[in-house]
Scaffold this motif. Structure first.
Motif, PDB file in Angstrom:
ATOM      1  N   UNK A  33       0.854  -1.177   0.000  1.00  0.00           N
ATOM      2  CA  UNK A  33       0.000   0.000   0.000  1.00  0.00           C
ATOM      3  C   UNK A  33       0.896   1.236   0.000  1.00  0.00           C
ATOM      4  N   UNK A  34       0.706   2.092  -1.000  1.00  0.00           N
ATOM      5  CA  UNK A  34       1.520   3.299  -1.132  1.00  0.00           C
ATOM      6  C   UNK A  34       0.654   4.524  -0.922  1.00  0.00           C
ATOM      7  N   UNK A  35       1.055   5.358   0.034  1.00  0.00           N
ATOM      8  CA  UNK A  35       0.458   6.676   0.212  1.00  0.00           C
ATOM      9  C   UNK A  35       1.566   7.665  -0.107  1.00  0.00           C
ATOM     10  N   UNK A  36       1.408   8.389  -1.209  1.00  0.00           N
ATOM     11  CA  UNK A  36       2.457   9.285  -1.695  1.00  0.00           C
ATOM     12  C   UNK A  36       2.020  10.737  -1.559  1.00  0.00           C
ATOM     13  N   UNK A  37       2.876  11.525  -0.939  1.00  0.00           N
ATOM     14  CA  UNK A  37       2.651  12.963  -0.815  1.00  0.00           C
ATOM     15  C   UNK A  37       3.889  13.687  -1.326  1.00  0.00           C
ATOM     16  N   UNK A  38       3.664  14.804  -1.994  1.00  0.00           N
ATOM     17  CA  UNK A  38       4.800  15.581  -2.494  1.00  0.00           C
ATOM     18  C   UNK A  38       5.563  16.249  -1.370  1.00  0.00           C
ATOM     19  N   UNK A  39       4.872  16.574  -0.274  1.00  0.00           N
ATOM     20  CA  UNK A  39       5.521  17.307   0.806  1.00  0.00           C
ATOM     21  C   UNK A  39       5.361  18.797   0.584  1.00  0.00           C
ATOM     22  N   UNK A  40       6.294  19.576   1.083  1.00  0.00           N
ATOM     23  CA  UNK A  40       6.226  21.019   0.925  1.00  0.00           C
ATOM     24  C   UNK A  40       5.454  21.674   2.042  1.00  0.00           C
ATOM     25  N   UNK A  41       5.160  22.949   1.867  1.00  0.00           N
ATOM     26  CA  UNK A  41       4.561  23.713   2.964  1.00  0.00           C
ATOM     27  C   UNK A  41       3.125  23.313   3.273  1.00  0.00           C
ATOM     28  N   UNK A  63      -4.558  -6.742   8.581  1.00  0.00           N
ATOM     29  CA  UNK A  63      -4.184  -7.823   9.505  1.00  0.00           C
ATOM     30  C   UNK A  63      -5.410  -8.665   9.842  1.00  0.00           C
ATOM     31  N   UNK A  64      -6.524  -7.994  10.129  1.00  0.00           N
ATOM     32  CA  UNK A  64      -7.756  -8.684  10.497  1.00  0.00           C
ATOM     33  C   UNK A  64      -8.293  -9.581   9.393  1.00  0.00           C
ATOM     34  N   UNK A  65      -8.024  -9.222   8.144  1.00  0.00           N
ATOM     35  CA  UNK A  65      -8.494 -10.026   7.018  1.00  0.00           C
ATOM     36  C   UNK A  65      -7.447 -11.042   6.558  1.00  0.00           C
ATOM     37  N   UNK A  66      -6.292 -11.058   7.220  1.00  0.00           N
ATOM     38  CA  UNK A  66      -5.258 -12.019   6.876  1.00  0.00           C
ATOM     39  C   UNK A  66      -4.523 -11.716   5.585  1.00  0.00           C
ATOM     40  N   UNK A  67      -4.438 -10.433   5.227  1.00  0.00           N
ATOM     41  CA  UNK A  67      -3.740 -10.040   3.996  1.00  0.00           C
ATOM     42  C   UNK A  67      -2.283  -9.746   4.333  1.00  0.00           C
ATOM     43  N   UNK A  68      -1.365 -10.461   3.674  1.00  0.00           N
ATOM     44  CA  UNK A  68       0.054 -10.134   3.826  1.00  0.00           C
ATOM     45  C   UNK A  68       0.262  -8.768   3.191  1.00  0.00           C
ATOM     46  N   UNK A  69       0.861  -7.854   3.931  1.00  0.00           N
ATOM     47  CA  UNK A  69       0.953  -6.489   3.404  1.00  0.00           C
ATOM     48  C   UNK A  69       2.141  -5.722   3.961  1.00  0.00           C
ATOM     49  N   UNK A  70       2.383  -4.614   3.294  1.00  0.00           N
ATOM     50  CA  UNK A  70       3.366  -3.632   3.726  1.00  0.00           C
ATOM     51  C   UNK A  70       2.760  -2.277   3.392  1.00  0.00           C
ATOM     52  N   UNK A  71       2.869  -1.319   4.281  1.00  0.00           N
ATOM     53  CA  UNK A  71       2.332   0.016   4.047  1.00  0.00           C
ATOM     54  C   UNK A  71       3.496   0.992   4.031  1.00  0.00           C
ATOM     55  N   UNK A  72       3.558   1.794   2.979  1.00  0.00           N
ATOM     56  CA  UNK A  72       4.632   2.782   2.859  1.00  0.00           C
ATOM     57  C   UNK A  72       4.029   4.171   2.682  1.00  0.00           C
ATOM     58  N   UNK A  73       4.467   5.077   3.525  1.00  0.00           N
ATOM     59  CA  UNK A  73       4.091   6.480   3.374  1.00  0.00           C
ATOM     60  C   UNK A  73       5.304   7.186   2.796  1.00  0.00           C
TER      61      UNK A  73
END
Length: 133
Positions: A33-41, A63-73
């Protein structure tokens, strides 16, 4: 095998995440899971905390649904399309899942289209999901 999904806390983002989680379970694949933000002010500490809380909630659901995952912000100054494509290539993803929303032709011209860029530039297949009306 991996599935990459672009997530933002909108109905389109939630629809993409739901479908990507279903696909990950079906294919016994890891979901990234990718949450991408440019950043800045415009991206301050409060905004970062809101996204972190949302991503923690998502991790609990997966986790509750048993999905193997990784979350990256990711806050690297990139457009979300760049981040999704880069992660998909790094992970040799089977496909990318994105949420789509309807935009006017002028809106597309002024703001560009991350979805269009992902569809055209990704080296793997892209599954585009619309939110329920």
């Amino acid at each position: 095998m991996a599935i990459v999904v672009g997530y933002v806390p909108t109905k389109e983002g939630r629809a993409a995440l739901r479908r990507a989680a279903e696909e990950a379970l079906l294919r016994k694949s890891k979901l990234i899971v990718i949450n991408s933000n440019r950043g800045g002010r415009d991206y301050d500490g409060d905004e970062a905390q809101r996204f972190e809380a949302e991503l923690s909630r998502i991790q609990g659901e997966l986790d509750g649904h048993g999905v193997e995952h990784e979350v990256r912000q990711l806050v690297r100054g990139n457009e979300p399309a760049e981040d999704l494509i880069a992660v998909a290539e790094e992970e040799q993803a089977d496909f990318i899942v994105i949420g789509l929303r309807r935009r006017t032709p002028v809106g597309k011209l002024i703001l560009g289209s991350n979805a269009q860029r992902i569809l055209l530039d990704a080296s793997c297949p892209v599954l585009a999901v619309k939110a329920s009306s």
